[in-house]
Structure formats: structure tokens, C-alpha cells
Design an enzyme around this catalytic site. Structure first.
Site, PDB file in Angstrom:
ATOM      1  N   HIS A  12     -32.701  -9.649  22.693  1.00 29.62           N
ATOM      2  CA  HIS A  12     -31.606 -10.322  23.389  1.00 29.62           C
ATOM      3  C   HIS A  12     -31.692 -11.823  23.152  1.00 29.62           C
ATOM      4  O   HIS A  12     -32.778 -12.378  23.237  1.00 29.62           O
ATOM      5  CB  HIS A  12     -31.690 -10.058  24.899  1.00 29.62           C
ATOM      6  CG  HIS A  12     -30.646 -10.828  25.659  1.00 29.62           C
ATOM      7  ND1 HIS A  12     -29.332 -10.436  25.687  1.00 29.62           N
ATOM      8  CD2 HIS A  12     -30.728 -11.968  26.372  1.00 29.62           C
ATOM      9  CE1 HIS A  12     -28.636 -11.302  26.413  1.00 29.62           C
ATOM     10  NE2 HIS A  12     -29.457 -12.254  26.842  1.00 29.62           N
ATOM     11  N   GLU A  24       0.837  -1.200   0.000  1.00 32.86           N
ATOM     12  CA  GLU A  24       0.000   0.000   0.000  1.00 32.86           C
ATOM     13  C   GLU A  24       0.878   1.257   0.000  1.00 32.86           C
ATOM     14  O   GLU A  24       1.828   1.361   0.775  1.00 32.86           O
ATOM     15  CB  GLU A  24      -0.912  -0.023   1.250  1.00 32.86           C
ATOM     16  CG  GLU A  24      -1.596   1.280   1.604  1.00 32.86           C
ATOM     17  CD  GLU A  24      -2.545   1.818   0.527  1.00 32.86           C
ATOM     18  OE1 GLU A  24      -3.332   1.035  -0.018  1.00 32.86           O
ATOM     19  OE2 GLU A  24      -2.478   3.037   0.240  1.00 32.86           O
TER      20      GLU A  24
END
Ligand code: FAD
Ligand code: NAI
Length: 475
Positions: A454, A213
Site C-alpha cells: 500500500h 471499423e
């Protein structure tokens, strides 16, 4: 006499085919021209996204993740796999099958919505505000005309100077999705979205992957804290990322490719790979459109110049998606396509650039919407931050994937959500809640007060919103 339409769309990727469907829904006699060919030279609408982008990459990401889980994660769940093997041919065939289903789905949608499809290249012949003539060149040639033209011709992979794509050794996104034997050593130039996604696929399948990169920071556009966390996790997985490199000569041998580069410390390096993916960004595609013939203006970077409403300099000629400014994302292209069709119908089409989500489909996934912490600092905006790690989320523990976190950024005074950043399991799905919240200009407290199921990963979103006010319950 040429066939006449109300709206002609040039390009059948997510920008174009969605614009065509919306225009037809609004009562316009609509045509869409797309030149993409499948292996049998038949039509393959859907553009880059369907053929060599979003869809095939996600198919391979899924398959390679299954393979990695079977090899490394199942044992912890008490599932013993003996004789695990990789049938890459079948994996690629499945990916091609998924692409085909999508191509066929779009052709079906054109029929259903009475959009006339032309398989071939569309180019401007002449025209003015009352009508434009478009030549279709394909198996047969014909000229069609319409008052409104929407250009959605997309983008192409950018090659490095002196290293054109041969799709055998130097691969663009197209070649990266079709390697027929797992390369022992895979080089990737560019640690952006494609580099990380395709690098992950081939690493999971057994390649030794090195990513080179140019920039000194990893994922510079991503919130720094999230990028750092992701970088750590990818390194742990075995992805080798070198930052701050300067690529020099690239030479191909019979079966390998050599990349010379100067590393961040200034030392000259020479690396030899079996294959090299070059993923350094994309360029807008206006090839064969004859933009110059009708005076359709491009900007200095080759994008079709448009205003905020996707209007070009020519009356009744519009342009959307990768071929115009803004993020190169399928959902951005689609939103622009819908908005333009609605504007043609005299409605108020709208695209909110502040709430376009980004997702990188690595494992863990990275997703975000709105401002990063570094952008807020640069803009001098006073903000509060709240984070919650998946390590403290019950569903993530049950899944066996506790890496990463959710991060909220909210205005210090008003508590309005300014940005949400996630690295972790199913971040691509979790980010939608943040997009909706930001679209409705919700506060962090709004999310904190909403009941979340949940056990679910979305509880981490609620907890990060609570953390903005320093009152997480489970951490
Ligand atoms: P395109 O999809 O490029 O479509 C343009 C179409 O127009 C093509 O079919 C082309 O053949 C045709 N065309 C061009 N010129 C003419 C002409 N003159 N006449 C007729 N037809 C013409 N984005 C995401 O949001 N999520 C992702 O997960 C994602 N993954 C990606 C993975 C990869 C490997 C790549 C390369 C891209 C990915 N993208 C992703 C980006 C996404 O593919 C693009 O943003 C999107 O396809 C842009 O849509 P578009 O309609 O503007 O152009
Ligand atoms: P990118 O812009 O994401 O990343 C390119 C990277 O290459 C950058 O980090 C850049 O600094 C680096 N680079 C540029 N020139 C270089 C050089 N000479 N040497 C070394 N590094 C260099 O582009 P990418 O990965 O090619 O993808 C193109 C676009 O396609 C993306 O920006 C995105 O818009 C779209 N895309 C979206 C996906 C998603 O939404 N999940 C997946 C894949 C692509």
C-alpha cells in the site's frame, strides 16, 4: 562441403532469436538466419517486434504520452510549462535509437551464446529427417545444413484490395511509425490493436484521428464491460471511432487520400485524410522460404501447418510465432521458440495457451488473460464476477489516473480464476499477477488473502478478487 549445424533457425524475430538462444543454451551448435536490414543495409535482428512493432510503437507511445501530459496534465500537479513544443524529428530519432539498441542487444546475445548469425534470406534447398540444406542469400551466398530446422519467418501487414501500401499516404505499421510531420487529418482503417495504439500516438501529437471499423462492436475480443469502458474513455480523449462501416474505394491524390465507405446507417460517406493507416490484421510470411520445394505444408490461410507441439508435416522441421496459428504476439512466439528448442533436446517444452496475456498499450492500458464474460456465457460456465474501480484506489488518485477498473471472473463453484480483465493505469504490469495466479490455478480468494503493498495499483487487483465474494473493503 556446407557448414553443418545441429539447429538452424530461419527468422530472427522474438520467436526465432529466442529459439536460437535456448537451443544454444541446451548445447546445440546453432545458427540463426535473418534478412532484416537497417538503414545502412546492415543486420537488424529482432523482426517485426524490434524494428516496426512492439518496441518502436511503445517508444512513441511513451514520448507522445509525455507530450500530452506536459500539455494537459502537469498544470494540475502545479507544474507550469511555458513554450511547450514538439520536436518530432528528435522523437523519431529517439525511437530509432531504442530500436538500434535492441538490434545490437540481440547481436550481442548471439555472440554470448555462441549462436552463428547469418544476415540474409534462408530458403530450403532439399532434405529429409537426417539433414536439411538451407541456402542463405545475402551479401554472400552459402549453403548450410542441420538436422533440425525452426521456421520463424513472422508476418506482414495485410493491405486492402486495390490500396497497396506506398508508405507515403497509405501506411502499414512501418509507415505509421515514421510519419515525419504530424498529419492534420489521419484516417485509420481497423480499430484493432495497431489502430488504437498508433491512433493514440498521433492524436496525442495533434492529429484529428478517425478510425473506421468493419465490425459493429468495439474491441469484440475484449470483455464487453472493459471494452465499453475503454471506448468511452477513448471517445472522451477525442479519438473518433466509427463502427460497422463498409470500406469502398480508396484513392490517392498528390498529398491526400480519399476513402469512400458506407456507414452503419447505410449512408455513403467520403472522407479525405492527409495520411491513412491500414491496420486490418496481418498475414503469415513464407515468401522466399521455398516451402513448396520441400513439401512443407501450409494451411488454407497460408500459415505453416503445425500440431500442438509446433511440429510441421516434415520430420525435424518446426515452426513458431506469427507464421503459425494462435495469437500474433511476441511473447507467444518466444514461448513457442523455447518449447521447441527444449523438445529438440528431448525435454517437455510447454506453452499454456490459456494463460497468454494480451495488452493494448493505449492510455489507459487494456490487459487481460483467460476467458471473457461473454465467452463464459457462451460456454455455459457458471461464474462469479467482481470489479473494483481505480477511482477508489489511493495510488491511482495520487498518480492522477483513476480511469478504469479491474475485473475478476471466477468459477461459481470452485472459485478458480477463469479470467482477469483490466482497463486502467499500468494494466500491462498488473496483469502478470493474474497470469501467475491462473498458471497455478489459484482461486479468487487466494488473491484476496495475499498481502499487497500500500499504496499500489495492485491493491485494485486484490479488491476485485475480494469483490468476487462481495467483500471489497474500499468500495
Ligand atoms: P517476426 O517478428 O515477424 O520476425 C520474423 C523475422 O524473420 C523477420 O526479421 C523477417 O525479416 C525474418 N524472415 C522472414 N523470412 C525470412 C527468410 N526466409 N530468411 C531469413 N529471414 C526471414 N506483440 C506483442 O506481444 N506486444 C506488442 O506490444 C506488440 N506490438 C506490436 C506493434 C506493431 C505495430 C506490430 C506490427 C506488431 C506488434 N506485436 C506486438 C506483434 C509482434 O511484433 C509479433 O507477434 C512478433 O514480432 C512475432 O514474432 P516472430 O518471431 O514470429 O516474427
Ligand atoms: P487486429 O486484428 O488487432 O485488428 C484489425 C481490425 O481491423 C479488427 O477490428 C477488424 O475487425 C478490422 N478490420 C478487418 N478488415 C477490415 C476492413 N476491411 N474494414 C474495416 N475494418 C476491418 O489487427 P492489427 O491491429 O492490424 O494488428 C495485427 C496484430 O498485431 C494484432 O492482432 C496483434 O496480434 C499484433 N499486435 C499486438 C500488439 C500488442 O500486443 N500490444 C500491438 C499491435 C499489434
Amino acid at each position: 562441403m556446407s557448414k553443418q549445424f545441429d539447429v538452424v533457425v530461419i527468422g530472427g524475430g522474438p520467436g526465432g532469436y529466442i529459439a536460437a538462444i535456448r537451443a544454444a543454451q541446451l548445447g546445440f551448435n546453432t545458427a540463426c538466419i535473418d534478412e532484416w536490414k537497417n538503414a545502412k543495409n546492415g543486420p537488424a535482428p529482432g523482426g517485426t517486434c524490434t524494428n516496426v512493432g512492439c518496441i518502436p510503437s511503445k517508444a512513441l507511445l511513451q514520448s507522445s504520452e509525455h507530450y500530452e501530459h506536459a500539455g494537459h496534465a502537469f498544470a494540475e500537479h502545479g507544474i507550469e510549462v511555458k513554450g511547450l513544443g514538439l520536436n518530432l524529428g528528435q522523437m523519431l530519432a529517439r525511437k530509432d535509437g531504442v530500436v538500434k539498441q535492441n538490434n545490437e542487444g540481440i547481436l550481442y546475445l548471439f555472440k554470448k551464446n555462441k549462436v552463428t548469425f547469418f544476415h540474409g534470406r534462408g530458403s530450403f534447398v532439399k532434405g529429409d529427417a537426417s539433414a536439411y540444406e538451407i541456402k542463405v542469400s545475402g551479401a554472400a551466398e552459402e549453403t548450410i545444413s542441420a538436422k533440425h530446422i525452426i521456421v520463424a519467418t513472422g508476418s506482414n501487414a495485410r493491405a486492402l484490395p486495390g490500396a497497396p501500401f506506398d508508405e507515403k499516404l497509405i501506411l502499414s505499421n512501418a509507415g505509421a511509425l515514421a510519419i515525419d510531420a504530424v498529419p492534420a487529418k489521419l484516417g485509420v482503417i481497423g480499430a484493432g490493436v495497431i489502430g488504437l495504439e498508433m491512433g493514440s500516438v498521433w492524436r496525442r501529437l495533434g492529429s484529428d484521428v478517425s478510425v473506421l471499423e468493419a465490425l459493429p462492436t468495439f474491441l469484440g475480443a475484449v470483455d464487453e464491460q472493459i471494452a465499453k469502458e475503454a471506448g468511452k474513455l477513448f471517445t472522451k480523449q477525442g479519438l473518433k471511432v466509427s463502427l460497422g462501416v463498409n470500406i469502398g474505394a480508396i484513392t490517392t491524390g498528390k498529398n491526400d487520400v480519399t476513402v469512400e465507405y458506407v456507414d452503419a446507417a447505410g449512408a455513403t460517406q467520403k472522407a479525405v485524410y492527409d495520411k491513412l493507416i491500414v491496420s486490418i490484421g496481418r498475414t503469415p510470411n513464407t515468401i522466399g522460404l521455398n516451402a513448396e520445394g520441400v513439401g512443407l505444408q501450409l494451411d488454407e490461410r497460408g500459415f505453416i501447418a503445425v500440431d500442438g507441439d509446433c511440429k510441421t508435416n516434415l520430420p525435424n522441421v518446426w515452426a513458431v510465432g506469427d507464421v503459425v496459428r494462435g495469437p500474433m504476439l511476441a511473447h507467444k512466439a518466444e514461448e513457442e521458440g523455447v518449447a521447441v528448442a527444449e523438445r529438440i533436446a528431448g525435454q517437455h517444452g510447454h506453452v499454456n495457451f490459456n494463460t497468454i496475456p494480451w495488452v493494448i498499450y493505449t492510455s489507459p492500458e487494456i490487459a487481460w488473460v483467460g476467458k471473457t464474460e461473454q465467452q463464459l456465457k457462451a460456454d455455459g460456465v457458471a461464474y462469479k464476477a467482481g470489479t473494483f474501480p481505480f477511482l477508489a484506489n489511493g495510488r491511482a488518485r495520487a498518480l492522477g489516473d483513476t480511469s478504469g477498473m479491474v475485473k475478476f471472473l471466477a468459477d461459481a463453484k470452485t472459485d478458480e480464476i477463469l479470467g482477469v480483465h483490466i482497463v486502467g493505469p499500468m494494466a500491462s504490469e498488473l496483469i502478470s499477477e493474474a497470469v501467475v495466479a491462473m498458471e497455478f490455478r489459484a482461486s479468487a480468494e487466494d488473491i484476496a488473502r495475499i498481502c499487497h503493498a500500500h499504496p499500489s495499483l495492485s491493491e485494485a487487483t486484490k479488491e476485485a478478487a475480494l469483490a468476487v465474494d462481495k467483500r471489497s473493503l474500499n468500495f
